[in-house]
Write a protein that holds these residues in place. Structure first.
Motif, short mmCIF file in Angstrom:
data_model
loop_
_atom_site.label_atom_id
_atom_site.label_comp_id
_atom_site.label_asym_id
_atom_site.label_seq_id
_atom_site.Cartn_x
_atom_site.Cartn_y
_atom_site.Cartn_z
N LEU A 71 86.78 -13.05 54.43
CA LEU A 71 86.21 -12.70 55.74
C LEU A 71 87.19 -11.81 56.52
CD1 LEU A 71 83.62 -13.41 57.36
CD2 LEU A 71 84.92 -15.21 58.47
N SER A 113 87.39 -8.39 54.81
CA SER A 113 86.19 -7.56 54.90
C SER A 113 86.14 -6.75 56.20
CB SER A 113 84.94 -8.43 54.82
OG SER A 113 84.81 -9.22 55.99
N ASP A 150 81.23 -6.84 51.78
CA ASP A 150 81.31 -6.23 53.11
C ASP A 150 81.24 -7.37 54.14
OD1 ASP A 150 78.69 -6.96 52.92
OD2 ASP A 150 77.83 -4.99 53.29
N ARG A 151 81.16 -7.02 55.39
CA ARG A 151 81.19 -8.07 56.42
C ARG A 151 80.02 -9.04 56.27
NH1 ARG A 151 82.96 -3.51 59.32
NH2 ARG A 151 84.93 -3.78 60.42
N LEU A 152 78.84 -8.48 55.94
CA LEU A 152 77.64 -9.31 55.83
C LEU A 152 77.81 -10.33 54.70
CD1 LEU A 152 74.70 -10.06 56.42
CD2 LEU A 152 73.98 -8.12 55.04
N LEU A 170 80.43 -12.95 55.55
CA LEU A 170 79.92 -13.93 56.51
C LEU A 170 79.07 -14.99 55.80
CD1 LEU A 170 79.66 -14.49 59.64
CD2 LEU A 170 77.52 -13.24 59.52
N ILE A 194 67.39 -8.12 54.17
CA ILE A 194 68.25 -7.17 54.88
C ILE A 194 68.90 -6.21 53.89
CG2 ILE A 194 70.35 -6.94 56.28
CD1 ILE A 194 69.64 -9.65 57.54
N ARG A 195 69.47 -6.76 52.83
CA ARG A 195 70.24 -5.95 51.88
C ARG A 195 69.35 -4.95 51.15
NH1 ARG A 195 75.06 -5.04 52.33
NH2 ARG A 195 76.04 -7.01 51.85
N THR A 209 67.41 -2.43 53.39
CA THR A 209 68.27 -1.48 54.09
C THR A 209 68.82 -0.45 53.12
OG1 THR A 209 68.93 -3.17 55.67
CG2 THR A 209 70.33 -1.25 55.53
N ALA A 218 70.64 -1.78 65.24
CA ALA A 218 71.93 -2.42 64.96
C ALA A 218 72.14 -3.60 65.90
CB ALA A 218 73.05 -1.40 65.12
N LEU A 269 70.09 -6.49 64.56
CA LEU A 269 70.68 -7.03 63.34
C LEU A 269 71.96 -7.81 63.67
CD1 LEU A 269 70.43 -7.27 60.32
CD2 LEU A 269 71.61 -5.09 60.08
N GLY A 270 72.75 -7.30 64.62
CA GLY A 270 73.96 -8.01 65.04
C GLY A 270 73.62 -9.38 65.62
N LEU A 302 72.60 -11.74 62.82
CA LEU A 302 73.70 -12.29 62.03
C LEU A 302 74.42 -13.40 62.78
CD1 LEU A 302 75.17 -9.09 60.34
CD2 LEU A 302 73.44 -10.67 59.52
N LEU A 303 74.58 -13.21 64.09
CA LEU A 303 75.19 -14.28 64.90
C LEU A 303 74.29 -15.51 64.90
CD1 LEU A 303 77.51 -15.16 66.72
CD2 LEU A 303 76.28 -14.20 68.66
N LEU A 326 74.40 -17.36 61.49
CA LEU A 326 75.59 -18.20 61.37
C LEU A 326 75.38 -19.52 62.12
CD1 LEU A 326 78.68 -18.55 60.79
CD2 LEU A 326 79.08 -17.38 62.94
N PHE A 352 82.33 -9.29 65.55
CA PHE A 352 82.30 -9.21 64.09
C PHE A 352 80.88 -8.97 63.59
CE2 PHE A 352 81.96 -10.85 59.82
CZ PHE A 352 83.11 -10.38 59.22
N THR A 353 79.92 -9.72 64.15
CA THR A 353 78.53 -9.57 63.66
C THR A 353 77.96 -8.21 64.04
OG1 THR A 353 77.70 -10.74 65.61
CG2 THR A 353 78.03 -12.04 63.61
N ALA A 387 76.64 -5.59 61.38
CA ALA A 387 75.31 -4.96 61.44
C ALA A 387 75.44 -3.45 61.27
CB ALA A 387 74.65 -5.29 62.77
N GLN A 390 77.84 -1.84 59.80
CA GLN A 390 78.25 -1.55 58.42
C GLN A 390 77.07 -1.71 57.46
OE1 GLN A 390 80.91 -4.33 56.36
NE2 GLN A 390 82.22 -2.60 55.85
N LEU A 400 73.93 -1.25 58.07
CA LEU A 400 72.98 -0.16 58.23
C LEU A 400 73.53 1.19 57.75
CD1 LEU A 400 71.49 -1.12 61.72
CD2 LEU A 400 70.40 -1.34 59.49
#
Lengths: 468, 57
Positions: free
Chosen positions: A58, A61, A85-87, A90, A266-267, A270, A333, A336-337, A340-341, A344, B4-5, B9, B11, B13
């Protein structure tokens, strides 16, 4: 970071998949009946190792570009690659936390209710981690199968008619979904000659116009598969029976299973079918928002009418899937952000609620987690844990779910159908609060004098309570 | 965590960066590049790939 350190950390990318596979093999060889203590220790150490590894990944990344691990140093698209990657980092971290919680909680007696619990848990973790890391559609399918085979065993763990019935539904749903996945992968390979996601992105974008219809068909088949995994309406009917009848530690781990469906959406949609995919661009994007709203509303109604805490927790998992789809469906974005939050937060909250359900079952002999009069739970720690889990599951302040839901609401403002999304999000939150308050009232606060209701058969969970 | 999230996101996209990282690894990590002879690879002949140190694989 020095070159040697980069190389060393680069090898770590494969560890979340390799470690649990190896540990599962050792656990099977040890046999969990004669060497139960050794198996438990090894499983806990493996889960702790995965947590430490996912923490490192984590942190690592946070760089600019995704890290790529090529198996045998064969470059993509010829070889198998893991992409961090970050996704994906996470998702690995969430899975590691839930895996350790599952293993730890099972030590209370649940793991000895059947055979090979810890080996199946490790295989499940390997499948989940592999699915989050793989950069290849076929290996995504393979990892799906690996985790599903393990999940069939875990769902049946402890035995009983209800579990058998729920597992049968779950197996049938997933076998059909796997067949559809294979057909979609075959179609894509036939059209493009590759299944590497990055290479597919190039090939699909450059595909001639006459291939667009077949490529779109393959993409929509994949959308159906991921919708089954994510428990999206109308493909969500396996969820309540499966999660409610599973033992609490297994249900705790399964909280991340629906998130795997959302992650795959998502993966794939996208990278492969994104904005630059030519004739197959933004293939499923218009469907996510309405599907999310429908899932959210249906799950909220089902949560309000749940007859046990396990069923309520299962429907709240579906509520979280609907919320995630709405956020992803905004296509921004910011959305999507927020998704992701929320992902989690919702994974951890759902898992905690299933563990609380296990404690409730243990505290109410004869009544289990059924939302009906029964022995009042005197243990204050169980009550406090329920309060915390309920606040988290409903997305109320001061917990992070509130911030995440605010983010989803803000992102939904800019989407088409914003009013419907807002009504669904706020309405489902209100219904979740009412349903959780009702459950808490029945389980923890109802006075002893009102407990003399009609005699009811014990709930599924009560029959599966482990000996302590 | 929300920072971070949000970064995750952005990254996620960024498809071009994903494709570039997977298909074309940076030279400083991979050396001058692995040479692949597609015809030899298909027919399983030796020397289909050559690693950065010039060794035939």
């Amino acid at each position: 970071m020095s070159a040697a350190m980069v190389s060393a950390v680069g090898q770590l990318v494969a560890l979340p998949f390799v470690l649990p596979v190896m540990v599962a093999g050792v656990l099977l060889a040890l046999g969990d009946q004669r060497r139960a203590r050794a198996c438990r220790t090894l499983s806990i150490v493996s889960c702790a190792g995965l947590l430490a590894c996912s923490g490192l990944l984590l942190g690592w990344s946070a760089g600019d570009a995704p890290a790529v691990y090529a198996m045998g140093n064969w470059p993509a698209p010829f070889g198998i690659v893991f992409v961090l990657d970050r996704l994906s980092a996470l998702m690995l971290a969430v899975t590691a936390v839930l895996g350790l919680a599952c293993a730890w909680y099972s030590l209370g007696g649940w793991d000895s209710r059947g055979r090979h619990f810890h080996a199946l848990l490790q295989l499940q973790l390997a499948g989940l981690n592999g699915a989050f890391l793989t950069g290849d559609l076929f290996n995504l399918f393979v990892c799906f199968e690996l985790l599903l085979i393990a999940s069939y065993g875990l769902m049946l763990h402890g035995g009983g008619v209800e579990r058998l019935r729920a597992t049968f539904h779950y197996v049938v749903y997933n076998l059909v979904a796997s067949s559809v996945f294979l057909i979609a992968a075959g179609l894509l390979y036939g059209m493009t000659g590759t299944l590497n996601l990055a290479d597919l992105a190039i090939e699909v974008a450059a595909a001639p116009a006459e291939d667009a219809a077949l490529l779109r068909s393959a993409g929509l088949l994949l959308a159906v598969v991921f919708a089954v995994k994510a428990a999206v309406l109308p493909l969500a009917f396996w969820l309540q029976g499966g999660y409610d009848s599973a033992s609490p530690p297994v249900a705790c781990l399964f909280a991340v299973m629906t998130k795997l469906g959302v992650y795959s959406m998502i993966r794939v949609f996208t990278v492969v079918f994104g904005a630059n995919a030519g004739g197959a661009s933004d293939l499923a994007q218009p469907w996510w928002l309405p599907a999310g709203i429908a899932t959210l509303l249906f799950a909220a109604i089902a949560a309000a009418s749940a007859r046990s805490l396990g069923a309520l927790a299962a429907q709240l998992v579906a509520v979280s899937a609907g919320t995630l789809l709405i956020a992803v469906g905004t296509g921004t974005a910011q959305g999507l952000g927020a998704a992701l939050l929320y992902l989690l937060h919702a994974s951890l909250a759902g898992a905690l609620l299933f563990l609380v359900c296990g404690e409730v079952v243990a505290s109410r002999p004869g009544a289990g987690a059924r939302l009906a009069p029964g022995p009042r739970i005197g243990e204050w720690r169980t009550g406090l844990a329920f309060l915390f889990a309920a606040l988290a599951a409903a997305g109320l302040p001061p917990l992070s779910g509130f911030v995440a839901k605010l983010g989803v609401l803000r992102a939904a403002l800019e989407a088409a159908g914003a009013a419907a999304a807002w009504i669904a999000l706020l309405g489902s939150t209100l219904v979740a609060v009412i349903a959780l308050a009702r459950a808490g009232s029945i389980l923890f606060w109802r006075p002893a004098a009102t407990r003399s209701g009609p005699s009811e058969p014990p709930s599924r969970c009560s029959r599966s309570q482990p000996s302590r | 965590m929300s920072h971070f999230t949000e970064a995750a996101a952005r990254q996620t996209l960024d498809v071009d960066a994903y494709v570039a990282a997977v298909i074309r690894p940076p030279e400083d990590e991979r050396g001058p590049g692995i040479v692949i002879d597609a015809d030899r690879l298909r027919t399983h002949q030796p020397g289909a790939t050559v690693d950065p140190r010039g060794m035939s694989l």
